[in-house]
Design a protein around this motif. Structure first.
Motif, PDB file in Angstrom:
ATOM      1  N   LEU A 167       0.806  -1.243  -0.152  1.00 49.00           N
ATOM      2  CA  LEU A 167       0.017   0.091   0.014  1.00 49.00           C
ATOM      3  C   LEU A 167       0.815   1.294  -0.133  1.00 49.00           C
ATOM      4  O   LEU A 167       0.636   2.068  -0.804  1.00 49.00           O
ATOM      5  N   ARG A 168       1.881   1.275   1.001  1.00 45.69           N
ATOM      6  CA  ARG A 168       2.709   2.485   0.949  1.00 45.69           C
ATOM      7  C   ARG A 168       3.630   2.563  -0.314  1.00 45.69           C
ATOM      8  O   ARG A 168       4.095   3.689  -0.660  1.00 45.69           O
ATOM      9  N   ALA A 169       3.903   1.568  -0.927  1.00 43.24           N
ATOM     10  CA  ALA A 169       4.853   1.615  -2.040  1.00 43.24           C
ATOM     11  C   ALA A 169       3.839   2.107  -3.394  1.00 43.24           C
ATOM     12  O   ALA A 169       4.284   2.211  -4.552  1.00 43.24           O
TER      13      ALA A 169
ATOM     14  N   GLU B 218      -6.682  -7.015   8.406  1.00 48.99           N
ATOM     15  CA  GLU B 218      -6.871  -7.026   9.911  1.00 48.99           C
ATOM     16  C   GLU B 218      -6.567  -5.609  10.486  1.00 48.99           C
ATOM     17  O   GLU B 218      -5.512  -5.199  10.164  1.00 48.99           O
ATOM     18  N   LEU B 219      -7.278  -5.095  11.353  1.00 44.20           N
ATOM     19  CA  LEU B 219      -6.918  -4.152  12.069  1.00 44.20           C
ATOM     20  C   LEU B 219      -6.547  -4.753  13.603  1.00 44.20           C
ATOM     21  O   LEU B 219      -6.519  -5.763  13.846  1.00 44.20           O
ATOM     22  N   PRO B 220      -5.808  -3.668  14.362  1.00 48.75           N
ATOM     23  CA  PRO B 220      -5.990  -2.180  14.124  1.00 48.75           C
ATOM     24  C   PRO B 220      -4.869  -1.850  13.670  1.00 48.75           C
ATOM     25  O   PRO B 220      -3.718  -2.430  13.177  1.00 48.75           O
ATOM     26  N   ILE B 221      -4.908  -0.598  12.898  1.00 46.45           N
ATOM     27  CA  ILE B 221      -4.009   0.093  11.958  1.00 46.45           C
ATOM     28  C   ILE B 221      -4.149   1.559  12.526  1.00 46.45           C
ATOM     29  O   ILE B 221      -5.100   2.114  12.334  1.00 46.45           O
ATOM     30  N   ASP B 222      -3.050   2.104  12.939  1.00 44.02           N
ATOM     31  CA  ASP B 222      -3.117   3.524  13.309  1.00 44.02           C
ATOM     32  C   ASP B 222      -1.830   4.168  12.720  1.00 44.02           C
ATOM     33  O   ASP B 222      -0.810   4.350  13.515  1.00 44.02           O
ATOM     34  N   GLU B 223      -1.794   4.821  11.729  1.00 44.14           N
ATOM     35  CA  GLU B 223      -0.629   5.268  10.971  1.00 44.14           C
ATOM     36  C   GLU B 223      -1.112   6.536  10.353  1.00 44.14           C
ATOM     37  O   GLU B 223      -2.053   6.977   9.931  1.00 44.14           O
ATOM     38  N   PRO B 224      -0.042   7.540  10.450  1.00 50.60           N
ATOM     39  CA  PRO B 224      -0.496   9.048  10.044  1.00 50.60           C
ATOM     40  C   PRO B 224      -0.732   9.036   8.410  1.00 50.60           C
ATOM     41  O   PRO B 224      -1.363  10.027   8.118  1.00 50.60           O
ATOM     42  N   ASP B 225      -0.108   8.260   7.648  1.00 48.08           N
ATOM     43  CA  ASP B 225      -0.493   8.314   6.417  1.00 48.08           C
ATOM     44  C   ASP B 225      -1.422   7.670   5.793  1.00 48.08           C
ATOM     45  O   ASP B 225      -1.785   7.475   4.399  1.00 48.08           O
ATOM     46  N   ILE B 226      -1.949   6.657   6.526  1.00 47.78           N
ATOM     47  CA  ILE B 226      -3.029   5.699   6.417  1.00 47.78           C
ATOM     48  C   ILE B 226      -4.412   5.970   6.696  1.00 47.78           C
ATOM     49  O   ILE B 226      -4.603   6.291   8.056  1.00 47.78           O
ATOM     50  N   THR B 227      -5.270   5.985   5.943  1.00 45.99           N
ATOM     51  CA  THR B 227      -6.858   6.482   5.993  1.00 45.99           C
ATOM     52  C   THR B 227      -7.776   4.913   6.626  1.00 45.99           C
ATOM     53  O   THR B 227      -7.357   3.895   5.839  1.00 45.99           O
ATOM     54  N   ASN B 228      -8.117   4.641   7.876  1.00 43.86           N
ATOM     55  CA  ASN B 228      -8.992   3.927   8.150  1.00 43.86           C
ATOM     56  C   ASN B 228     -10.396   4.087   7.681  1.00 43.86           C
ATOM     57  O   ASN B 228     -11.042   4.958   8.261  1.00 43.86           O
TER      58      ASN B 228
END
Length: 299
Positions: free
Chosen positions: A137-139, A148-158
């Protein structure tokens, strides 16, 4: 040059052969349609329709005009529709990923429905690597993923949560936990959980592969693995354990592996994720399709 009301009045009346239905489709009065057709006939210099108290028919001149105008009108409408779709970003290629087979099933169904609505947009589907859940996703190799969650990253929208699944513990059939009706998180102190390698967020690992029970007892971890099949092999023949969604028992049933319900574990949530900077109308349109298909019909 015909104006729009003349063109559409003529074409629709030629199809309907009825002034009332034509007026309804155009959202105007019957008088307006009649006046517009008379005006067009004066410009052409010949009647376009035969009108009686019972029927409306195209004249030969009217038929010729219809045959000439209809393809051009359809081409203009199709071009306009493509322009609107392009302006909204609903064309090109959308790349979506998934982490679990039930998420993959939904992505395939969503891709089929999305392509039916937006035929100018192709959808590519791929599996997200277990040990690198955000790498593709980042690439920029993926535009969207269901994982799967949780994901809490500044550049990723949940985005929206699509699935909420009860948890189970996957163990080999000879494991001490295998014959229990259920297990608790405290029971994980009696197991060795399969660890993951790669750039996985620490908070994600703690949620899925904890190092301590709720009371603080340590939970052993194995040597890390990269892929799901490695994990299953560690469980089946290596005596290890793994926390999984209970639904995995349906997709990964195999001899030598048992799925034991974990009654007190918080559920696993699977949500849509995308790069915040890359959000667009194409992405939003696909998300809407996923939500529609994931929502059970009302009884």
């Amino acid at each position: 040059m015909l104006d729009r009301i003349e063109l559409e009045s003529f074409l629709i009346l030629a199809e309907e052969l009825h002034f009332g239905r034509t007026a309804e489709r155009l959202h105007v009065t019957v008088g307006r349609v009649s006046q517009t057709i008379k005006q067009l006939e004066r410009r052409v210099g010949a009647p376009l329709f035969e009108r009686t108290s019972r029927v409306v028919r195209l004249t030969d001149v009217g038929r010729q005009l219809y045959d000439d105008l209809r393809p051009a009108y359809d081409q203009v409408q199709a071009g306009l529709a493509r322009a609107v779709a392009s302006g909204r970003g609903i064309r090109g290629v959308l790349r979506v990923g998934y982490s679990s087979p039930w998420c993959g099933d939904l992505m395939v169904r969503a891709a089929d429905a999305f392509r039916a609505r937006h035929p100018d947009c192709a959808v590519r589907i791929s599996e997200v690597q277990l040990s690198d859940p955000l790498g593709a996703l980042r690439a920029g190799e993926l535009d969207l993923q269901l994982t799967e969650l949780p994901i809490d990253e500044p550049d990723i929208t949940n985005g929206p949560v699509i699935y909420t699944e009860p948890r189970a513990v996957m163990v080999g059939s000879g494991h001490p936990l295998a014959h229990r009706a259920s297990v608790s998180l405290e029971d994980l102190a009696e197991a060795t959980l399969v660890a993951l390698s790669g750039p996985v967020p620490a908070y994600w690992l703690e949620y899925h592969i904890p190092r301590h029970t709720p009371s603080g007892r340590p939970i052993a971890h194995s040597a890390p693995v990269d892929f799901w099949q490695e994990l299953m092999s560690q469980v089946a023949v290596g005596g290890m354990a793994s926390t999984v969604a209970a639904r995995a028992a349906h997709y990964y049933a195999r001899p030598g592996i048992v799925y034991v319900p974990c009654d007190d574990a918080p559920p696993l949530e699977y949500g849509l994720l995308w790069r915040t900077a890359a959000e667009n109308n194409r992405l939003r349109a696909f998300i809407q399709v996923v939500r529609e298909l994931a929502t059970p019909p009302q009884a």
